[in-house]
Write an enzyme that holds these catalytic residues in place. Structure first.
Site, PDB file in Angstrom:
ATOM      1  CB  CYS A  10      -1.104   0.007   1.091  1.00  0.00           C
ATOM      2  SG  CYS A  10      -0.344   0.020   2.947  1.00  0.00           S
ATOM      3  CG  HIS A  45      15.548 -14.474  14.419  1.00  0.00           C
ATOM      4  ND1 HIS A  45      16.336 -13.548  15.203  1.00  0.00           N
ATOM      5  CD2 HIS A  45      16.455 -15.062  13.859  1.00  0.00           C
ATOM      6  CE1 HIS A  45      17.326 -13.717  15.205  1.00  0.00           C
ATOM      7  NE2 HIS A  45      17.526 -14.908  14.364  1.00  0.00           N
ATOM      8  CG  HIS A 103      14.677 -17.676  16.581  1.00  0.00           C
ATOM      9  ND1 HIS A 103      14.809 -16.263  17.311  1.00  0.00           N
ATOM     10  CD2 HIS A 103      15.721 -18.093  16.140  1.00  0.00           C
ATOM     11  CE1 HIS A 103      16.219 -16.191  17.180  1.00  0.00           C
ATOM     12  NE2 HIS A 103      16.783 -17.255  16.500  1.00  0.00           N
TER      13      HIS A 103
END
Ligand code: RB5
Length: 153
Positions: free
Chosen positions: A67, A100, A135
């Site tokens: 956008c 991550h 993670h």
């Protein structure tokens, strides 16, 4: 890999350029709208939601949203359960968003990044793999927030 694309009017030109770029690299690209760059009254939450839902139900593996700033359309996408959309304006963040944070959707601002930088960001995002391990535990904690608030509804 199948990739879903979405944009509002501000992002259509860059979205189409990036679709061509990824098609040339062998990705299967689907455009979920919007389609008219002159329709300044179109609403970014619509394509943001459509692409996020396509990822969530497994129709496409990843998504690219554009956008004006990359923000509004990512905010909409992130409301879809299980979706992690990252706004990126440079390649490092795009790579780490996958390594991550296991983000499935890359969001960019057509009024922020130029075409060539956007391509570098795309390359970093699609070239990265989730590292898992510690993670994964953190990404699970994000999912837990969704679960907890879902119970309140
Ligand atoms: C449209 O003018 C603009 O608000 C939109 O593209 C986006 O930047 C919103 O976050």
């Amino acid at each position: 890999m199948k990739v879903g694309f979405g944009s509002d009017h501000a992002g259509i030109e860059l979205k189409l350029q990036l679709m061509e770029y990824l098609k040339e690299k062998g990705y299967e690209c689907t455009d979920y709208g919007n389609y008219d760059p002159n329709d300044r009254g179109d609403d970014y939450p619509v394509p943001g939601r459509l692409v996020a839902e396509a990822v969530a139900r497994g129709e496409v593996e990843k998504g690219v949203l554009v956008c004006g700033t990359g923000l509004g359309i990512s905010l909409a996408a992130n409301k879809v359960p299980g979706i992690r959309a990252a706004v990126c304006s440079e390649p490092y963040t795009a790579q780490m968003a996958v390594r991550h944070n296991n983000c499935q959707i890359l969001s960019m601002g057509a009024r922020v990044v130029g075409r060539d930088l956007a391509k570098m960001i795309v390359d970093s995002f699609f070239g990265a793999s989730f590292e898992g391990g510690r993670h994964a535990a953190r990404v699970d904690m994000i999912s837990q927030i969704e679960t907890d608030y879902g119970k309140c509804r």
